[in-house]
Design a protein around this motif. Structure first.
Motif, PDB file in Angstrom:
ATOM      1  N   ALA A 133     -11.046   4.445 -21.732  1.00 55.79           N
ATOM      2  CA  ALA A 133     -10.733   3.020 -21.646  1.00 55.79           C
ATOM      3  C   ALA A 133      -9.524   2.784 -20.744  1.00 55.79           C
ATOM      4  O   ALA A 133      -8.637   3.623 -20.622  1.00 55.79           O
ATOM      5  CB  ALA A 133     -10.454   2.458 -23.037  1.00 55.79           C
ATOM      6  N   GLY A 134      -9.484   1.622 -20.120  1.00 51.31           N
ATOM      7  CA  GLY A 134      -8.327   1.217 -19.330  1.00 51.31           C
ATOM      8  C   GLY A 134      -8.436   1.601 -17.863  1.00 51.31           C
ATOM      9  O   GLY A 134      -9.255   2.442 -17.478  1.00 51.31           O
ATOM     10  N   ASN A 135      -7.605   0.976 -17.050  1.00 52.66           N
ATOM     11  CA  ASN A 135      -7.572   1.262 -15.612  1.00 52.66           C
ATOM     12  C   ASN A 135      -6.234   0.849 -15.020  1.00 52.66           C
ATOM     13  O   ASN A 135      -5.518   0.017 -15.573  1.00 52.66           O
ATOM     14  CB  ASN A 135      -8.740   0.579 -14.885  1.00 52.66           C
ATOM     15  CG  ASN A 135      -9.003  -0.819 -15.403  1.00 52.66           C
ATOM     16  OD1 ASN A 135      -8.276  -1.755 -15.107  1.00 52.66           O
ATOM     17  ND2 ASN A 135     -10.043  -0.956 -16.219  1.00 52.66           N
ATOM     18  N   ILE A 136      -5.910   1.469 -13.895  1.00 53.86           N
ATOM     19  CA  ILE A 136      -4.639   1.253 -13.200  1.00 53.86           C
ATOM     20  C   ILE A 136      -4.925   1.152 -11.711  1.00 53.86           C
ATOM     21  O   ILE A 136      -5.762   1.898 -11.183  1.00 53.86           O
ATOM     22  CB  ILE A 136      -3.663   2.417 -13.450  1.00 53.86           C
ATOM     23  CG1 ILE A 136      -3.378   2.584 -14.948  1.00 53.86           C
ATOM     24  CG2 ILE A 136      -2.352   2.208 -12.681  1.00 53.86           C
ATOM     25  CD1 ILE A 136      -2.556   3.827 -15.270  1.00 53.86           C
ATOM     26  N   SER A 137      -4.221   0.265 -11.017  1.00 54.80           N
ATOM     27  CA  SER A 137      -4.363   0.184  -9.558  1.00 54.80           C
ATOM     28  C   SER A 137      -3.006  -0.010  -8.912  1.00 54.80           C
ATOM     29  O   SER A 137      -2.029  -0.392  -9.561  1.00 54.80           O
ATOM     30  CB  SER A 137      -5.293  -0.968  -9.159  1.00 54.80           C
ATOM     31  OG  SER A 137      -4.673  -2.224  -9.407  1.00 54.80           O
ATOM     32  N   ALA A 138      -2.960   0.247  -7.614  1.00 56.71           N
ATOM     33  CA  ALA A 138      -1.742   0.053  -6.827  1.00 56.71           C
ATOM     34  C   ALA A 138      -2.114  -0.472  -5.454  1.00 56.71           C
ATOM     35  O   ALA A 138      -3.111  -0.047  -4.857  1.00 56.71           O
ATOM     36  CB  ALA A 138      -0.963   1.361  -6.700  1.00 56.71           C
ATOM     37  N   ARG A 139      -1.296  -1.388  -4.936  1.00 62.25           N
ATOM     38  CA  ARG A 139      -1.484  -1.874  -3.573  1.00 62.25           C
ATOM     39  C   ARG A 139      -0.898  -0.839  -2.603  1.00 62.25           C
ATOM     40  O   ARG A 139       0.206  -0.334  -2.805  1.00 62.25           O
ATOM     41  CB  ARG A 139      -0.751  -3.202  -3.389  1.00 62.25           C
ATOM     42  CG  ARG A 139      -1.080  -3.909  -2.071  1.00 62.25           C
ATOM     43  CD  ARG A 139      -0.037  -4.968  -1.721  1.00 62.25           C
ATOM     44  NE  ARG A 139       0.109  -6.029  -2.699  1.00 62.25           N
ATOM     45  CZ  ARG A 139      -0.513  -7.205  -2.633  1.00 62.25           C
ATOM     46  NH1 ARG A 139      -1.356  -7.467  -1.654  1.00 62.25           N
ATOM     47  NH2 ARG A 139      -0.291  -8.124  -3.569  1.00 62.25           N
ATOM     48  N   CYS A 140      -1.633  -0.506  -1.549  1.00 58.29           N
ATOM     49  CA  CYS A 140      -1.103   0.362  -0.499  1.00 58.29           C
ATOM     50  C   CYS A 140      -1.202  -0.361   0.835  1.00 58.29           C
ATOM     51  O   CYS A 140      -1.622  -1.517   0.896  1.00 58.29           O
ATOM     52  CB  CYS A 140      -1.818   1.715  -0.484  1.00 58.29           C
ATOM     53  SG  CYS A 140      -3.603   1.662  -0.497  1.00 58.29           S
ATOM     54  N   GLU A 141      -0.799   0.285   1.904  1.00 57.19           N
ATOM     55  CA  GLU A 141      -0.684  -0.394   3.190  1.00 57.19           C
ATOM     56  C   GLU A 141      -2.013  -0.908   3.727  1.00 57.19           C
ATOM     57  O   GLU A 141      -2.072  -1.935   4.404  1.00 57.19           O
ATOM     58  CB  GLU A 141      -0.040   0.553   4.220  1.00 57.19           C
ATOM     59  CG  GLU A 141       1.405   0.904   3.920  1.00 57.19           C
ATOM     60  CD  GLU A 141       2.292  -0.326   3.835  1.00 57.19           C
ATOM     61  OE1 GLU A 141       2.146  -1.242   4.677  1.00 57.19           O
ATOM     62  OE2 GLU A 141       3.123  -0.395   2.905  1.00 57.19           O
ATOM     63  N   ASP A 142      -3.102  -0.215   3.440  1.00 50.85           N
ATOM     64  CA  ASP A 142      -4.402  -0.567   4.023  1.00 50.85           C
ATOM     65  C   ASP A 142      -5.474  -0.795   2.972  1.00 50.85           C
ATOM     66  O   ASP A 142      -6.659  -0.596   3.223  1.00 50.85           O
ATOM     67  CB  ASP A 142      -4.852   0.519   5.005  1.00 50.85           C
ATOM     68  CG  ASP A 142      -4.887   1.905   4.378  1.00 50.85           C
ATOM     69  OD1 ASP A 142      -4.404   2.055   3.232  1.00 50.85           O
ATOM     70  OD2 ASP A 142      -5.394   2.837   5.030  1.00 50.85           O
ATOM     71  N   GLY A 143      -5.071  -1.211   1.772  1.00 50.86           N
ATOM     72  CA  GLY A 143      -6.048  -1.466   0.726  1.00 50.86           C
ATOM     73  C   GLY A 143      -5.450  -1.230  -0.642  1.00 50.86           C
ATOM     74  O   GLY A 143      -4.302  -1.589  -0.896  1.00 50.86           O
ATOM     75  N   TRP A 144      -6.238  -0.586  -1.525  1.00 45.06           N
ATOM     76  CA  TRP A 144      -5.799  -0.363  -2.889  1.00 45.06           C
ATOM     77  C   TRP A 144      -6.250   1.003  -3.368  1.00 45.06           C
ATOM     78  O   TRP A 144      -7.253   1.545  -2.913  1.00 45.06           O
ATOM     79  CB  TRP A 144      -6.378  -1.420  -3.844  1.00 45.06           C
ATOM     80  CG  TRP A 144      -5.983  -2.810  -3.492  1.00 45.06           C
ATOM     81  CD1 TRP A 144      -4.866  -3.481  -3.897  1.00 45.06           C
ATOM     82  CD2 TRP A 144      -6.701  -3.704  -2.639  1.00 45.06           C
ATOM     83  NE1 TRP A 144      -4.837  -4.733  -3.339  1.00 45.06           N
ATOM     84  CE2 TRP A 144      -5.954  -4.904  -2.564  1.00 45.06           C
ATOM     85  CE3 TRP A 144      -7.902  -3.616  -1.931  1.00 45.06           C
ATOM     86  CZ2 TRP A 144      -6.357  -5.989  -1.817  1.00 45.06           C
ATOM     87  CZ3 TRP A 144      -8.316  -4.694  -1.183  1.00 45.06           C
ATOM     88  CH2 TRP A 144      -7.545  -5.876  -1.138  1.00 45.06           C
ATOM     89  N   LEU A 145      -5.496   1.534  -4.302  1.00 43.58           N
ATOM     90  CA  LEU A 145      -5.898   2.709  -5.057  1.00 43.58           C
ATOM     91  C   LEU A 145      -6.205   2.238  -6.475  1.00 43.58           C
ATOM     92  O   LEU A 145      -5.466   1.428  -7.040  1.00 43.58           O
ATOM     93  CB  LEU A 145      -4.782   3.752  -5.093  1.00 43.58           C
ATOM     94  CG  LEU A 145      -4.367   4.338  -3.744  1.00 43.58           C
ATOM     95  CD1 LEU A 145      -3.085   5.149  -3.899  1.00 43.58           C
ATOM     96  CD2 LEU A 145      -5.489   5.226  -3.187  1.00 43.58           C
TER      97      LEU A 145
END
Length: 219
Positions: A35-47
């Motif tokens: 369950a759950g998820n994490i993301s991060a903004r990067c220079e050319d999109g997202w992780l």
């Protein structure tokens, strides 16, 4: 976590931060199973964490990378909540990290009944005011429903978290780490609220005003 790891901007550092935060949340029971998820903004999109990944056992190389158009570039298959994350980033330029868990006390709060739809919890502690702020409820829809993404996007610039009914919190901040810290404060406040009888009164408005002026926080 060292300050050097927080939001350096490089994909490698962000991948490590996502894995470190995920493992920490998992080890302390903020999320279970896959369950759950994490993301991060990067220079050319997202992780973003892969779909059905266990946040406690992630490989940095398996973190999904999507480009600025939302197309999958590398890593595992992106979480089904990708559109929700993308809409938050699109509507709040300061956001660089988003964390979603199914935290027990917060899910229990939605089952027992929130304080109000616009404020799921009252401001009962100073750190709730300073680190979390107002948290509205988003009524239940299935995981990944695009209408949830649209509803959250409309609020993204005015709050830093929402609580999904029966599913748990979504929190966004200036880094993945800061989002996780705000989520932890939110979960702890829910736990305090649910375990206290009679329910505590919220802080007086004068006390909230003092916190805002002293610490330059938004409420």
């Amino acid at each position: 976590m060292s300050s050097a790891m927080i939001n350096t901007g490089s994909d490698a550092a962000l991948r490590e931060e996502i894995c470190t935060v995920g493992a920490s949340l998992y080890a302390r029971g903020y999320t279970v199973g896959s369950a759950g998820n994490i993301s991060a903004r990067c220079e050319d999109g997202w992780l973003i964490t892969p779909t059905d990944a266990c946040l406690g056992r992630m490989d940095p190389a398996e973190i999904a990378k999507v480009d600025a158009q939302g197309q999958h570039v590398s890593g595992g298959r992106p979480s089904k909540t990708l559109e929700l994350h993308r809409r938050i980033y699109a509507n709040d330029a300061d956001t660089r990290g988003v964390v979603h868990t199914h935290s027990t006390s917060l899910v229990a709060l939605t089952l027992a009944g929130v304080w109000s739809d616009e404020d799921v919890l009252p401001p009962i502690t100073p750190y709730y005011v300073m680190k979390v702020g107002h948290v509205p409820l988003v009524r239940y829809r299935r995981p990944g429903d695009p209408q949830v993404a649209a509803e959250i996007a409309a609020r993204a610039a005015s709050v830093r978290a929402v609580l999904l009914e029966r599913l748990g919190p979504v929190v966004w901040e200036r880094s993945v780490s800061h989002a996780s810290w705000a989520l932890e404060e939110l979960e702890e406040t829910a736990r305090l609220w649910l375990m206290t009888t009679p329910r505590p009164e919220p802080l007086e408005q004068s006390a909230i005003d003092e916190l805002c002026s002293t610490f330059n926080v938004r409420w």
